[in-house]
Write an enzyme that holds these catalytic residues in place. Sequence first.
Site, mmCIF file in Angstrom:
data_model
loop_
_atom_site.group_PDB
_atom_site.id
_atom_site.type_symbol
_atom_site.label_atom_id
_atom_site.label_comp_id
_atom_site.label_asym_id
_atom_site.label_seq_id
_atom_site.Cartn_x
_atom_site.Cartn_y
_atom_site.Cartn_z
ATOM 1 N N MET A 120 8.946 -0.852 -3.709
ATOM 2 C CA MET A 120 10.293 -0.916 -4.304
ATOM 3 C C MET A 120 10.322 -2.078 -5.292
ATOM 4 O O MET A 120 10.293 -3.251 -4.903
ATOM 5 C CB MET A 120 11.357 -1.062 -3.218
ATOM 6 C CG MET A 120 11.615 0.253 -2.488
ATOM 7 S SD MET A 120 12.849 0.125 -1.193
ATOM 8 C CE MET A 120 11.893 -0.571 0.147
ATOM 9 N N CYS A 157 8.358 7.436 -10.618
ATOM 10 C CA CYS A 157 9.499 6.636 -11.093
ATOM 11 C C CYS A 157 10.339 7.421 -12.106
ATOM 12 O O CYS A 157 9.817 7.910 -13.106
ATOM 13 C CB CYS A 157 9.004 5.336 -11.723
ATOM 14 S SG CYS A 157 10.407 4.338 -12.274
HETATM 15 C C1 LIG Z 1 15.034 -0.508 -5.708
HETATM 16 C C2 LIG Z 1 13.955 0.549 -5.638
HETATM 17 C C3 LIG Z 1 12.781 0.335 -6.315
HETATM 18 C C4 LIG Z 1 11.766 1.295 -6.258
HETATM 19 N N1 LIG Z 1 10.569 1.043 -6.879
HETATM 20 C C5 LIG Z 1 9.527 1.915 -6.726
HETATM 21 C C6 LIG Z 1 8.231 1.609 -7.225
HETATM 22 O O1 LIG Z 1 7.963 0.542 -7.787
HETATM 23 N N2 LIG Z 1 7.256 2.549 -7.040
HETATM 24 C C7 LIG Z 1 7.492 3.747 -6.409
HETATM 25 O O2 LIG Z 1 6.577 4.559 -6.250
HETATM 26 N N3 LIG Z 1 8.700 4.033 -5.913
HETATM 27 C C8 LIG Z 1 9.703 3.160 -6.035
HETATM 28 N N4 LIG Z 1 10.911 3.428 -5.459
HETATM 29 C C9 LIG Z 1 11.070 4.665 -4.670
HETATM 30 C C10 LIG Z 1 10.752 4.396 -3.181
HETATM 31 O O3 LIG Z 1 9.405 4.019 -3.020
HETATM 32 C C11 LIG Z 1 11.015 5.665 -2.338
HETATM 33 O O4 LIG Z 1 10.201 6.697 -2.789
HETATM 34 C C12 LIG Z 1 12.477 6.110 -2.421
HETATM 35 O O5 LIG Z 1 13.366 5.021 -2.266
HETATM 36 C C13 LIG Z 1 12.786 7.167 -1.328
HETATM 37 O O6 LIG Z 1 12.552 6.653 -0.049
HETATM 38 P P1 LIG Z 1 13.752 6.111 0.898
HETATM 39 O O7 LIG Z 1 14.769 7.219 0.981
HETATM 40 O O8 LIG Z 1 13.089 5.809 2.211
HETATM 41 O O9 LIG Z 1 14.326 4.903 0.206
HETATM 42 C C14 LIG Z 1 11.953 2.499 -5.526
HETATM 43 C C15 LIG Z 1 13.152 2.697 -4.854
HETATM 44 C C16 LIG Z 1 14.160 1.733 -4.888
HETATM 45 C C17 LIG Z 1 15.429 1.986 -4.120
#
Ligand SMILES: Cc1cc2nc3c(=O)[nH]c(=O)nc-3n(C[C@H](O)[C@H](O)[C@H](O)COP(=O)(O)O)c2cc1C
Length: 333
Positions: free
Chosen positions: A24, A107
Amino acid sequence: MSRTVPPLRIGPIEVWPPLVLAPMSGVTNRTMRALYKPFGLGLTVTEFVSSNALKFGSKRTMEMIDQHGLEKPVATQLWGDDPQTMALAAKVVRECGADIVDINFGCPAPKVTKTNGGSACLRDPQRCEDIMRAVAAAVDCPVTMKMRLGWSENELVYVDVARRAESAGVKAITLHARTARQFYKGNADWEHIARLKQAVRIPVVGNGDLDEPHIAMERMRKSGVDAVMLGRGVLGNPWLISQIRDLMEGHEPSPLPPAAERLRYAIVHYRAMVAEWGESRAVPQMRKHVALYLKNVPGAARLRERLMRIERADDAIALIEATAAQLESPLAA
Ligand SMILES: Cc1cc2nc3c(=O)[nH]c(=O)nc-3n(C[C@H](O)[C@H](O)[C@H](O)COP(=O)(O)O)c2cc1C
């Protein structure tokens, strides 16, 4: 202890428990990853790093790929649209300590997709394949990939891209089951994750909307995935990690600690951030973290508002400590 799920295997690397911290950007820096690792993460992933920026070795970028040896194994995530630049970047991060190189095809942020990076690559599966082949050929460690379902609901390319990944030598795939156009709206659709698991032989990591331990285990069982990745659900709640680890180790999850204890952990997090990044960088970052630790804490709204205005770490910590003490006082009980 009798394990309820097998370890995740990424090439020669065994990951136990099969529980991965989602990358993240702006959140999961090395301080946070090292703090959350002992709760029971088998694998952590850095924030995504631009392969172009790595060419110039900017200080901020180098900080992002830096580990301090507390996380093993750790994957470093790269984004970019050019196979050769991605291959060069992979070599650099490998030299800087990455155990695994992860490629970002997920992303949806315009600043990334406007240069055809992240999820925009999914609009051109052949380019994804070229990137994966170039990266896999460049490094002597496993290469993994994280993607969304596709650019839009009319272009669900995940099975095609996953098969290309397999043939390119990628060792595991994480699927965040939303399209890029969805950003974070709607629900992650775990049916697609189950379909992907059926379509490839390499391990699949399921990701999206896991914020409750029993549901996470149920999703894992039903979809057949080899591991689950936790993102927003662990922010301010690292105990979710230990609860899922408990279930993977075959026992009932420990209950969530009381609010005062959770706040004291927020202080540990605060101090670690200040020690590593200095007050001026830590204070703004910790505002968002503390706001999340305050979830379900009595009087949280007022406290959040006060913390937003505080500029000094010592003042913020004193306020959090006073709140924790108040919650423990016989009067509060
Ligand atoms: C603030 C934020 C930053 C993120 N940055 C990345 C990142 O750098 N690389 C990536 O593959 N996914 C990134 N994601 C996506 C998360 O890795 C994940 O796939 C997404 O939040 C869904 O999972 P969750 O529902 O458990 O949050 C980001 C998500 C958030 C909320």
